[in-house]
Design an enzyme around this catalytic site. Structure first.
Site, PDB file in Angstrom:
ATOM      1  N   GLY A   1       0.819  -1.552  -0.089  1.00  0.00           N
ATOM      2  CA  GLY A   1      -0.057  -0.221  -0.500  1.00  0.00           C
ATOM      3  C   GLY A   1       0.832   1.261  -0.157  1.00  0.00           C
ATOM      4  CB  SER A   2       0.026   4.730   1.475  1.00  0.00           C
ATOM      5  OG  SER A   2      -1.193   4.535   0.233  1.00  0.00           O
ATOM      6  CB  THR A   3       3.870   1.092   3.154  1.00  0.00           C
ATOM      7  OG1 THR A   3       4.449   0.198   3.054  1.00  0.00           O
ATOM      8  CG2 THR A   3       3.138   1.709   5.054  1.00  0.00           C
ATOM      9  CG  PHE A   4       6.356   0.467  -2.925  1.00  0.00           C
ATOM     10  CD1 PHE A   4       7.088  -0.578  -2.615  1.00  0.00           C
ATOM     11  CD2 PHE A   4       5.670   0.887  -3.998  1.00  0.00           C
ATOM     12  CE1 PHE A   4       7.877  -0.825  -3.347  1.00  0.00           C
ATOM     13  CE2 PHE A   4       6.182   0.755  -4.814  1.00  0.00           C
ATOM     14  CZ  PHE A   4       7.355  -0.357  -4.537  1.00  0.00           C
TER      15      PHE A   4
END
Length: 633
Positions: A323-326
């Protein structure tokens, strides 16, 4: 005439007698020679063969090495195992003896049937195990009534013990009996043939089984022709297995397990400089002692039927869209490729169109005009669709591999998964069709084909926070657990990322926690003298249809558990002098900022309170450090 005949007969008889006597003497000479050859010339050889028939060498199982936390706390040890054995020839009725024993300590019907079957197959003097792992009270009760139990003997052995139960289950693992499959796979070792010998089956116990196993001792005994032991002539104890010192702090591990309880989740806490894994948790767990003493079929069925998969180690083998941690990786790929600068802006109106397809931002009304720092702070999807398309999936993949994504990291556990970082060539080879631009959009927000493990996300965060050093994770400490003060990050290769690019991304992570619109601001630590930086992530497990968007997307708690989004959060602290990184994933937890972020903050708060890297150890496990005057490292 008569006398002459008698004389001739006498001569013939005498010759025959002489011939017969000569033959007998010859045979006696041959027999005497053979006896001399056997009894004198080959005396030593036959003496040795006779002794070998009389003397037996028996192997003695060594004591298994202990597993300790970074401060010397035992997390896997050996405890006394009180056992009951039965010698059939010493009792008139095995069944009657078992009945009397059951009156003192309940003997399970399964064990009773096993004993009776073994009595039929084995010789009467061979001891047959009846029960093991008795309590001290049970052991004492049977001992008091031993005169009433002919053939019953009490023995004290050793068995593996896991005092922390499920807290260390996925890290330490467990031991079990040697199976036929094990005998085929493992290197030949006489120890494996010993009845009741146990080897590592999972976790550290399996990865370091040879080191923990030790070497066998020997017992030289005298036995008769039937194999009955008459006496022990000599005994040489084996060499105990090596003790292993983990990088994990047992106190932090207990806290993390307790904090994640009742979820299907995983968390990893890591020292960003040495690579030490300070906590690695996967919940729900299981009690490894059940596998050591013999798990019941009912308990086994409960474990394998649980949809939250308690037997799997989610921290190293669970593969999830990041998700957005990437997004930090995507931003660095674009910055290092020169396709954007930190000041470049993108307008977010809540969606962007690509051909006939519409790609939405998580915020329905959009974020307006945002630059890099603001896009990380507010986790704007439209910004990352745009820059992902500019830099391309192959350069994103190359940057992701630098941060440990899409590769096995070589942690000291079997079963580690490598996740997936797709490329154009990968899709063509695996799916047989070309890469599409819309798939690059999905990669830009950590969705689509991208998969990662919680361990990889912790390593990614550590490499961001330590200035771009390719530090690698480890679970077992070197040199008997003594830290010589040289960090692995100082020796780890530099990943070749500019400091300005790293700072631009880290500033955005700071604003996630402390910015006015930061997605993690509600979870920032309070009443502490340090700050943290982080990034939330919410990974969809199913695509939201056009109809759902028109009629209204259901809230997380309104969906079935298995259809809810995964909640993720990565963070590090302190912000000004980074030391610890954490990653958390809650399966089907919903919002990363609302569910995973508070957990990550709690873990960092406890890590900073315990400060396991600087906290003084005990004895040989002490860290090399100089204490300040106030007594703190």
């Amino acid at each position: 005439m008569s006398n002459r005949r008698d004389k001739e007969k006498s001569k013939v008889f005498t010759r025959r007698a002489l011939l017969l006597a000569g033959g007998q003497a010859g045979l006696m000479s041959v027999l005497a020679g053979r006896l001399y050859y056997l009894q004198v010339i080959q005396s030593d050889e036959y003496t040795m063969m006779a002794n070998e028939n009389r003397m037996n060498i028996r192997l003695l199982a060594p004591l298994r090495g202990r597993i300790l936390d970074r401060f010397g706390v035992e997390v896997a040890s050996n405890r006394q195992n009180y056992q009951v054995v039965l010698i059939p020839e010493q009792t008139k009725s095995v069944e009657e003896t078992l009945d009397r024993l059951s009156g003192l300590v309940p003997v399970p019907e399964m064990d009773r049937e096993r004993v009776l079957n073994e009595v039929k197959r084995k010789r009467g003097f061979v001891p047959i195990p009846v029960m093991e792992n008795l309590t001290w009270n049970e052991f004492a009760r049977i001992n008091v009534h031993s005169p009433e139990l002919p053939g019953v003997q009490m023995e004290v052995g050793e068995t593996r013990d896991y005092p922390f139960g499920e807290v260390f289950a996925h890290v330490v693992g467990y031991v079990g009996a040697v199976s036929e499959k094990d005998l085929q796979k493992l290197e030949p070792d006489p120890l494996l043939e010993l009845p009741g010998f146990r080897i590592g089956k999972n976790g550290i116990e399996k990865y370091y089984d040879l080191a923990l196993r030790g070497t066998a001792g020997t017992s030289r005994v005298e036995a008769n022709a039937y194999g009955r032991v008459i006496r022990e002539l000599s005994r040489q104890e084996g060499t105990a297995g090596d003790d292993l010192v983990l990088t994990i702090d047992a106190e932090l591990q207990k806290f993390a397990t307790r904090r994640l309880n009742n979820e299907s989740a995983a968390a990893v806490v890591m020292d960003i400089h040495s690579g030490d894994i300070l906590s690695l948790v996967s919940v729900p767990g299981f009690d490894p002692n059940s596998f050591t003493t013999g798990i019941s079929s009912r308990e086994w069925k409960t474990l394998v039927s649980n949809p939250k998969r308690p037997l799997g180690n989610k921290a190293v083998a669970g593969q999830y869209p990041p998700g957005s941690t990437f997004k930090m990786v995507v931003a660095l790929a674009a910055l290092e490729a020169g396709v954007i600068s930190p000041e470049n802006t993108v307008f977010c109106g809540g969606y962007t169109d690509l051909g006939k397809h519409r790609f939405h931002c998580w915020k329905r009304g959009g974020h307006g005009k945002v630059n890099l720092r603001e896009s990380i702070e507010q986790s704007c999807d439209i910004y990352f669709y745009e820059i992902a398309a500019k830099v391309g999936v192959d350069r994103i993949a190359e940057m992701a591999h630098r941060f440990g994504l899409g590769d096995k990291l070589g942690i000291d556990l079997l079963g580690e998964r490598k996740g997936l970082m797709p490329t154009r060539d990968w899709k063509l080879a695996v799916h047989g069709v070309p890469w599409q631009k819309g798939e690059t959009y999905n990669v830009g927000i950590g969705q689509g084909f991208v998969l990662s493990t919680p361990l990889q996300l912790a390593v990614m965060t550590a490499r961001l926070a330590n200035g771009g050093k390719a530090v690698t994770p480890r679970l077992v400490r070197r040199d008997g657990g003594v830290d010589h003060g040289v960090s692995d990050a100082e020796q780890a290769p530099d990943m070749g990322i500019s400091k300005s690019s790293l700072q631009a991304v880290l500033h955005g992570m700071y604003d996630v926690m402390h910015g006015r619109l930061g997605t993690g601001r509600g979870a920032k630590p309070k009443d502490v003298d340090w700050e943290m930086a982080g990034k939330s992530g919410t990974a969809q497990v199913r695509r939201i249809s056009k109809k759902e968007r028109q009629t209204g997307v259901l809230k997380s708690h309104e969906k079935p558990w298995e259809e809810r989004d995964h909640a993720l959060f990565v963070a590090y602290a302190p912000y000004d002098e980074p030391r610890y990184a954490v990653s958390v994933i809650v399966e089907h937890g919903g919002s990363g900022s609302k569910v995973a972020a508070p957990l990550a903050t709690a873990l960092l708060e406890e890590t900073m309170r315990l400060d396991p890297v600087r906290r003084p150890g005990r004895g040989q496990f002490a860290h090399t450090h100089e204490d300040k005057e106030d007594g703190n490292a």
